[in-house]
Design an enzyme around this catalytic site. Structure first.
Site, mmCIF file in Angstrom:
data_model
loop_
_atom_site.group_PDB
_atom_site.id
_atom_site.type_symbol
_atom_site.label_atom_id
_atom_site.label_comp_id
_atom_site.label_asym_id
_atom_site.label_seq_id
_atom_site.Cartn_x
_atom_site.Cartn_y
_atom_site.Cartn_z
ATOM 1 N N GLU A 74 -5.789 -8.219 0.907
ATOM 2 C CA GLU A 74 -6.286 -7.785 2.210
ATOM 3 C C GLU A 74 -7.739 -7.395 2.047
ATOM 4 O O GLU A 74 -8.121 -6.732 1.084
ATOM 5 C CB GLU A 74 -5.545 -6.550 2.750
ATOM 6 N N GLU A 123 0.801 -1.227 0.000
ATOM 7 C CA GLU A 123 0.000 0.000 0.000
ATOM 8 C C GLU A 123 0.838 1.284 0.000
ATOM 9 O O GLU A 123 0.852 2.039 0.974
ATOM 10 C CB GLU A 123 -0.958 0.005 1.188
#
Length: 436
Positions: free
Chosen positions: A350, A163
């Site tokens: 995720e 991320e």
């Protein structure tokens, strides 16, 4: 409910959020150790010095994942546990620890995945400028080569950086995450350097044959508040920032500076060949999505010209994180990323739901039931989805939110460190046993 048997199910954890053991066995300080020294920066005044003590309890946690029926155990490496100074001398105790984690995964029959970087930069490198210093491209490459040389004989799947938009946006633009830097110059330079580092790290790992190397991209569904041209333009800007900036340069599409004109400033940090060097044919892409944001035009907001409409102001009950829980984003982004390359393997690397300590865990079960339905839908559409990794196993240190949000399917007592599988974990155990 139709079961898609070909999907793999696993779990994701991160070193800075779980390991603890912050100052033993040769580990150096990370930027999150430094950042949490000022307790007012964390919502509950906490830190991750102990966290869930995964460092000492890794076998127990891996056993829990196996007992639930999960097939993949994705964990991140603490850079400063391997290289206490960020560069230079390797810490043999750090190598030993991760060897133990990998070997135990294999022993009990769960596949280990490694995330090379999940936000915990060594403080010694931050002292040299961190991601704003172009030298970090080489620092990261050396670090990844060390991981490859010690662990790639047993670990096939690797995620280079987790991320990037959250790491750089939170840490180098808004200052709400470590290292707490702010400003457009910090953001632009560190964005370019992180993407260059990731591309170089891919090349380093691929020097060993047989590895599957990818990235994990944070994705947030962005919608305009109204149907005006100004609101749609504002939404396009935020979408480019949140969902395109940290993947499209790797795909050979360049920086999305058509929708985000301020990104033209990034050329100041180019060296000859940079745009070509950014191109990276990942073996897979991990999509990570939790929420939806609605934005409207706001001329007074510099660079972006947009402002977020809070969940409570649009008749949506916010989660304990303050955001809208939005499982539907998983389908949206799986379909969207498939349009880049329909053959590219995709993972939902995720997904999860934050609850407060007093909220009903049935809500998490309902959330994952929606995720399962989405996986069936996209699989039937022919999208190359390989599997789903839950965030997360054990409730942990959630960065600036401290220990308030509960994402785990296993709870733990911060005083005793005792684990207990939640209702959602037991539900998953039953579900996974049925689809074997």
């Amino acid at each position: 409910m139709t079961k898609i048997k070909r999907l793999k199910w696993g779990v994701t954890i991160a070193a800075a959020q779980t390991e603890g053991a912050y100052d033993i066995d040769g580990r150096g300080a990370s930027i999150w150790d430094t950042f949490t020294e000022k307790s007012y920066k964390i919502k509950d005044g906490s830190n991750a010095k102990i966290a869930t003590d995964f460092y000492h309890k890794f076998k127990e946690d891996i056993d829990l994942a196996v007992d639930i029926g999960l097939q993949i155990f994705r964990f991140s490496i603490s850079w400063s546990r391997i290289l206490p100074e960020g560069i230079g001398e390797i810490n043999p105790q750090g190598i030993k620890f991760y060897n133990q984690v990998i070997d135990y995964c294999i022993q009990v029959g769960i596949e280990p995945w490694i995330t090379a970087y999940h936000w915990d930069l060594p403080q010694k490198l931050q002292d040299k400028g961190g991601w704003t210093n172009r030298e970090i491209v080489n620092w990261y490459a050396v670090y990844v080569a060390i991981l490859r040389d010690h662990f790639a004989d047993r670990v096939t799947h690797w995620i280079l950086i987790n991320e990037g938009i959250v790491c750089i946006g939170g840490g180098y633009f808004l200052g709400v995450h470590a290292p707490g830097k702010r400003g457009i110059r910090n953001f632009i330079s560190s964005t370019h350097h992180l993407l260059l580092a990731q591309a170089k790290g891919f090349t380093v790992l691929k020097e060993k044959s047989g590895l599957q190397v990818g990235t994990a991209v944070s994705c947030t569904k962005i919608e305009p508040y109204g149907n005006t041209i100004r609101d749609r333009v504002a939404a396009n800007k935020i979408d480019a920032l949140m969902n395109r900036l940290f993947i499209e340069p790797h795909l050979g599409l360049g920086y999305p500076d058509g929708d985000l004109p301020f990104l033209k400033r990034i050329s100041k940090y180019y060296k000859e060949g940079d745009l070509e060097a950014l191109k990276t044919d990942f073996d897979f892409i991990g999509i990570q999505t939790y929420t939806r944001e609605v934005v409207k035009a706001a001329w007074y907001i510099p660079y972006l010209g947009a402002i977020q409409i809070k969940s409570q102001n649009r008749n949506v009950t916010p989660s304990v994180m303050g955001w809208e829980t939005y499982p539907e984003g998983a389908q949206y982004f799986l379909e969207r990323f498939a349009k880049y390359d329909s053959n590219k393997p995709l993972w939902l690397s995720e997904c999860g739901m934050a609850l407060a300590a007093d909220e009903d865990d049935q809500e998490r079960i309902n959330y994952y039931q929606k995720i399962i339905k989405i996986t069936e839908t996209v699989s039937h559409k022919g999208i190359n989805l390989k599997g789903v990794l839950l965030w997360t196993l054990v409730d942990n240190f959630e960065w600036a939110e401290g220990y308030i949000p509960k994402f785990g399917i296993v709870r733990f007592d911060r005083k005793t460190l005792q684990r207990q599988i939640k209702k959602s974990g037991l539900w998953f155990k039953k579900y996974l046993s049925e689809i074997k």
